[in-house]
Scaffold this motif. Structure first.
Motif, PDB file in Angstrom:
ATOM      1  N   THR A 113      -6.881  10.487   1.966  1.00  0.00           N
ATOM      2  CA  THR A 113      -6.343  11.346   3.021  1.00  0.00           C
ATOM      3  C   THR A 113      -4.842  11.127   3.191  1.00  0.00           C
ATOM      4  N   SER A 114      -4.252  11.915   4.102  1.00  0.00           N
ATOM      5  CA  SER A 114      -2.816  11.837   4.359  1.00  0.00           C
ATOM      6  C   SER A 114      -2.433  10.511   5.004  1.00  0.00           C
ATOM      7  N   PRO A 115      -1.171  10.101   4.859  1.00  0.00           N
ATOM      8  CA  PRO A 115      -0.710   8.885   5.551  1.00  0.00           C
ATOM      9  C   PRO A 115      -0.827   9.005   7.069  1.00  0.00           C
ATOM     10  N   ASP A 116      -0.610  10.209   7.599  1.00  0.00           N
ATOM     11  CA  ASP A 116      -0.677  10.432   9.043  1.00  0.00           C
ATOM     12  C   ASP A 116      -2.087  10.825   9.470  1.00  0.00           C
ATOM     13  N   ARG A 123      -6.140   0.984   7.877  1.00  0.00           N
ATOM     14  CA  ARG A 123      -5.636   1.533   6.629  1.00  0.00           C
ATOM     15  C   ARG A 123      -5.730   0.479   5.536  1.00  0.00           C
ATOM     16  N   TRP A 124      -6.071   0.938   4.326  1.00  0.00           N
ATOM     17  CA  TRP A 124      -6.178   0.042   3.177  1.00  0.00           C
ATOM     18  C   TRP A 124      -5.972   0.852   1.909  1.00  0.00           C
ATOM     19  N   LEU A 147       0.831  -3.341   9.421  1.00  0.00           N
ATOM     20  CA  LEU A 147      -0.347  -2.557   9.057  1.00  0.00           C
ATOM     21  C   LEU A 147      -0.631  -2.600   7.558  1.00  0.00           C
ATOM     22  N   ALA A 148       0.354  -3.001   6.771  1.00  0.00           N
ATOM     23  CA  ALA A 148       0.145  -3.171   5.335  1.00  0.00           C
ATOM     24  C   ALA A 148      -0.477  -4.520   5.010  1.00  0.00           C
ATOM     25  N   GLY A 149      -0.677  -5.354   6.036  1.00  0.00           N
ATOM     26  CA  GLY A 149      -1.313  -6.653   5.832  1.00  0.00           C
ATOM     27  C   GLY A 149      -0.350  -7.788   5.561  1.00  0.00           C
ATOM     28  N   LEU A 178      -8.885   5.387   4.976  1.00  0.00           N
ATOM     29  CA  LEU A 178      -8.869   5.324   6.434  1.00  0.00           C
ATOM     30  C   LEU A 178     -10.285   4.973   6.866  1.00  0.00           C
ATOM     31  N   ILE A 179     -10.428   3.846   7.561  1.00  0.00           N
ATOM     32  CA  ILE A 179     -11.750   3.307   7.913  1.00  0.00           C
ATOM     33  C   ILE A 179     -11.844   3.151   9.419  1.00  0.00           C
ATOM     34  N   GLY A 180     -12.965   3.563   9.985  1.00  0.00           N
ATOM     35  CA  GLY A 180     -13.218   3.396  11.405  1.00  0.00           C
ATOM     36  C   GLY A 180     -14.344   2.410  11.645  1.00  0.00           C
TER      37      GLY A 180
END
Length: 437
Positions: A69-72, A420-421, A382-384, A430-432
Motif C-alpha cells: 500500500t501507499s506510504p500514507d 509499518r514494516w 517508525l523505521a525501527g 501496514l499491520i493492525g
C-alpha cells in the motif's frame, strides 16, 4: 466465475447483460474487491499475518495486514474508517478503505491517473463544518501528449468519508506546493506568501494575495521572512521572522506565555485547532541563555493550553518536529515534547544537559507515547531505529522497551495499533494489531 457469467448472459439475454454492465461501471462506494492491489490477510487467517515484535500492550497474534500500500494512510475521526492507496495498472491509483477494528473492506473509489504517475499521491483528511473528507493530492503537468504539455497543477481528489463520493479539483500552480488540511479547508502554499484555499465540499478555489495578509500594527519583523503556515476558522495563520498572527484574528505578542519575550514567537507545527510555538525566555530569566519555552495554543483564540521548557540544542531550527495527537486530542507529542491538555502540563524528555533527547512518534488515548532515543526524527523511530521507549504522558515517567520492539505509528480510537514494516522484497506492510485484552 467467468464461465458462470457467460451462462447467465446466454440464458438471461439482454436484460442480464445490461445489469452486469451497470455493476461493472459502478465506482465510488463499491465494496467488491478489485483484482489489482495489495495482498491482504485478516484475523480470520491469522497464520498469514506477520507477527512483529511490538509493545506488550498489543496482541500480534490477531489483526490484519495489507501489503504493497501507499506510504500514507488516514483514519477518519467520524467513521473510524482507515483509507489507503493502491497502485493499479498503467500508472493508475485507487483509494480504498477498511474497518481497522477487523480489517474488513469498506468502499473504494474509481481508479485514476495523477499528474505524477510514478509515485503515490499524498493522502490527508480534512474536516469542514463537522463533515469529513479524505483528500489525495499530486503535483505535475497534464497534457494531451508530450508535444502539448499543460501548465503544472495541483490535482486534488476529495472523497466523502461516508460513501466515497468523489470530487476532482485542479488548481494551476507554478511552483512546488505545500498542501495542508489542518484547518477548515485545503490550503495550498508556495512556502512563502502565495496561497489558495479549496473548499472540499463545493470545490471552490479562493486565491489569497500577499497584499491581503493584514500585518499587525507595530510588528517590524512580520514583513521579514513572511510565511503562510496554516488555516484557522478566522483566517490564515501567518508568521514573520519572530512573530505570528491569524489574519483578521489574534496576534502572538498579545498571547505570549508568561515569562517569555513577547516578540519572539515562532509557530513550528499545526494541527486542527492547535498550534505548537517556540518562545524565547524573557531577558534576565534564569534559563534564558540555555532554554526555550514550547507552548500549545488554541488556533482560534491564541490562548495557551500547555507549555514546557526545553534546552535549545534539543530542537534545532529547520528540524522542528511535527505535532502528533492522540485520537481524542487529549495528549500531544512532538520530538522530545509531550503535553497533557487536561492537566495543562508539558514535558521535555532530555538529559540534564540537553543531551540524548527522546523522539516521540505516536501517542494513544491512554496517555502512552512511543518513541526512541538516539534517532534524528519520528521517521527514524517508525523505521525501527534507535532504542525504543514508552512514556506515560500523565506522569512524565519513561520506560525502556526491548531493543527489537517496533513501535506503532498511531493507535486508533478503537485501540488498534498501526505498524509499518518493509520485507526482504522491499514491499511495505501496514499491520493492525488490537490492544491485548
Amino acid at each position: 466465475m467467468r464461465q458462470k457469467i457467460v451462462r447467465l448472459v446466454l440464458v438471461g439475454g439482454v436484460l442480464v447483460l445490461a445489469l452486469l454492465l451497470l455493476l461493472a461501471t459502478c465506482g465510488s462506494g463499491a465494496k467488491d474487491k478489485d483484482k489489482d492491489g495489495p495482498e491482504k490477510h485478516t484475523e480470520k487467517d491469522p497464520a498469514g499475518i506477520t507477527q512483529l515484535t511490538v509493545p506488550a500492550a498489543y496482541s500480534s497474534e490477531h489483526g490484519w495486514e495489507l501489503i504493497g500500500t501507499s506510504p500514507d494512510y488516514a483514519v477518519s475521526r467520524t467513521t473510524g474508517a482507515l483509507a489507503y492507496l493502491v497502485r493499479m495498472s498503467e500508472g493508475k491509483y485507487q483509494l480504498r478503505t477498511i474497518d481497522p477494528k477487523n480489517g474488513r473492506p469498506g468502499w473504494h473509489g474509481d481508479s485514476w491517473r495523477p499528474p505524477s504517475p510514478n509515485k503515490f499521491p499524498r493522502l490527508l483528511s480534512v474536516t469542514v463544518d463537522d463533515h469529513e473528507y479524505f483528500v489525495t493530492w499530486a503535483y505535475g503537468k497534464v497534457g494531451e501528449n508530450a508535444l502539448t504539455p499543460a501548465d503544472p497543477i495541483v490535482s486534488l481528489d476529495v472523497y466523502d468519508v461516508e460513501d466515497g463520493s468523489r470530487r476532482r479539483v485542479e488548481v494551476p500552480w507554478g511552483s512546488v506546493p505545500t498542501v495542508s488540511t489542518a484547518g477548515p479547508g485545503i490550503l495550498i502554499s508556495d512556502g512563502r506568501t502565495n496561497s489558495a484555499v479549496v473548499d472540499p465540499g463545493s470545490g471552490r478555489i479562493t486565491k489569497v494575495q500577499p497584499s491581503s495578509l493584514k500585518y499587525p500594527k507595530g510588528c517590524a519583523t512580520c514583513k521579514q521572512l513572511t510565511e503562510i503556515r496554516g488555516l484557522t476558522k478566522k483566517g490564515l495563520l501567518v508568521s514573520g521572522s519572530k512573530e505570528f498572527w491569524v489574519q483578521g484574528g489574534w496576534y502572538s505578542r498579545k498571547v505570549a506565555p508568561k515569562g517569555t519575550d513577547r516578540a519572539s514567537g515562532v509557530p513550528t507545527s499545526f494541527l486542527p485547532g492547535l498550534i505548537l510555538a517556540k518562545w524565547q525566555l524573557a531577558k534576565g530569566a534564569k534559563l534564558a541563555a540555555t532554554h526555550d519555552m514550547w507552548a500549545v495554543h488554541d488556533a482560534e483564540t491564541g490562548k495557551m493550553l500547555a507549555s514546557t521548557q526545553c534546552s535549545k540544542p534539543a530542537i534545532k531550527p529547520g528540524q522542528y518536529p511535527q505535532l502528533v495527537a492522540a485520537p481524542s486530542g487529549s495528549y500531544l507529542v512532538a520530538g522530545p515534547l509531550a503535553f497533557d491538555l487536561a492537566t495543562k502540563r508539558g514535558f521535555c524528555f532530555e538529559g540534564a544537559d540537553g543531551a540524548k533527547p527522546l523522539t516521540l512518534a505516536s501517542v494513544n488515548d491512554e496517555g502512552t507515547a512511543y518513541g526512541a532515543s538516539s534517532v534524528r526524527n519520528a521517521a527514524d523511530v517508525l523505521a525501527g531505529n534507535g532504542a525504543p521507549v514508552a512514556v506515560a504522558v500523565r506522569s512524565g515517567s519513561t520506560g525502556a522497551l526491548p531493543s527489537n520492539v517496533l513501535v506503532p505509528g498511531m493507535e486508533t480510537s478503537d485501540g488498534v495499533g498501526l505498524f509499518r514494516w518493509t520485507d526482504e522484497k522491499d514491499r511495505p506492510h501496514l499491520i493492525g494489531y488490537p490492544r491485548s485484552s
